[in-house]
Design an enzyme around this catalytic site. Structure first.
Site, PDB file in Angstrom:
ATOM      1  N   GLY A  46       0.834  -1.189   0.000  1.00 43.58           N
ATOM      2  CA  GLY A  46       0.000   0.000   0.000  1.00 43.58           C
ATOM      3  C   GLY A  46       0.867   1.236   0.000  1.00 43.58           C
ATOM      4  CD  GLN A  51       3.819   5.662   2.678  1.00 42.70           C
ATOM      5  OE1 GLN A  51       2.789   5.139   2.263  1.00 42.70           O
ATOM      6  NE2 GLN A  51       4.880   4.971   3.044  1.00 42.70           N
ATOM      7  CB  CYS A 100       6.224   1.696   6.657  1.00 41.20           C
ATOM      8  SG  CYS A 100       5.621   3.263   6.042  1.00 41.20           S
ATOM      9  CG  LEU A 101       6.929   1.282   0.374  1.00 44.36           C
ATOM     10  CD1 LEU A 101       6.209   1.721  -0.890  1.00 44.36           C
ATOM     11  CD2 LEU A 101       8.015   0.275   0.057  1.00 44.36           C
ATOM     12  CG  HIS A 142       0.559   0.553   7.339  1.00 39.87           C
ATOM     13  ND1 HIS A 142       1.655   0.021   7.989  1.00 39.87           N
ATOM     14  CD2 HIS A 142       1.065   1.502   6.499  1.00 39.87           C
ATOM     15  CE1 HIS A 142       2.751   0.647   7.591  1.00 39.87           C
ATOM     16  NE2 HIS A 142       2.420   1.533   6.670  1.00 39.87           N
ATOM     17  CD  GLU A 143      -0.506   2.128   3.075  1.00 39.57           C
ATOM     18  OE1 GLU A 143      -0.133   3.319   3.034  1.00 39.57           O
ATOM     19  OE2 GLU A 143       0.293   1.180   3.150  1.00 39.57           O
ATOM     20  CG  HIS A 146       1.039   6.363   5.969  1.00 41.33           C
ATOM     21  ND1 HIS A 146       2.247   6.807   6.455  1.00 41.33           N
ATOM     22  CD2 HIS A 146       1.248   5.072   5.593  1.00 41.33           C
ATOM     23  CE1 HIS A 146       3.147   5.825   6.378  1.00 41.33           C
ATOM     24  NE2 HIS A 146       2.564   4.752   5.864  1.00 41.33           N
TER      25      HIS A 146
HETATM   26 NI    NI Z   1       3.468   2.878   5.495  1.00 39.93          NI
END
Ligand code: NI
Length: 175
Positions: A46, A51, A100-101, A142-143, A146
């Protein structure tokens, strides 16, 4: 289509509360395609707009993608959710090992609601509701976090969070 730049911890944009999307036009649709392309290229399940440097309430996910023999990610079920809102959370929780990226190459077990219901708009502004459980529910939580400036490390104990951040620093220093 183009790849978008990834913003990593501790960039302040990751801590901002993202603004609602009000205009559903071609620019938005192109941006959402670029987000999906960037997510696959970076092997993420995701990706949230902050991000990639845009503080707007948009996420893309694919909880069904598969990796081929070369390690490239193949599309499973790509979804773009605009202005997503969690409207139901189960009391039951599950633990899942998340990454997480924006915190590259780190992972940790996070507790999440096992089932949720999410209301969102698609790329054309049409409203939908989705029920999710287990892995899909984890990715969505999670997303959506953000968009409120929350990272998965915020769900860890201080000790675990500090350990993870130290490992992240060390890995970056060794690059
Ligand atoms: Ni993330």
């Amino acid at each position: 289509m183009s790849l978008l730049p990834l913003y990593e911890y501790p960039d302040p944009i990751l801590r901002q509360k993202a603004e609602p999307v009000t205009k559903f036009d071609d620019d938005l649709r192109t941006f959402l395609s670029d987000m999906l392309e960037t997510m696959y290229a970076d092997h993420g399940a995701g990706l949230a707009a902050p991000q990639v440097g845009v503080s707007k309430r948009m996420i893309v996910i694919d909880a069904e993608q598969e990796e081929d023999e070369n390690g490239n990610h193949q599309k499973g079920n790509p979804m773009a959710l605009v202005n997503p809102q969690i409207v139901y959370k189960s009391e039951e929780t599950i633990f899942f090992c998340e990454g997480c990226l924006s915190l590259p190459n780190q992972r940790a077990d996070v507790e999440r609601h096992q089932r949720i219901k999410v209301r969102y708009q698609d790329k054309n502004g049409v409203e939908h509701e989705i029920e999710a459980e287990d892995y899909l529910a984890v990715v969505l939580q999670h997303e959506i976090d953000h968009l409120d400036g929350i990272l998965y490390i915020d769900h860890l104990s201080r000790l675990k969070r500090n350990m993870l951040l130290k490992k992240l620093e060390k890995a970056r220093a060794e690059k």
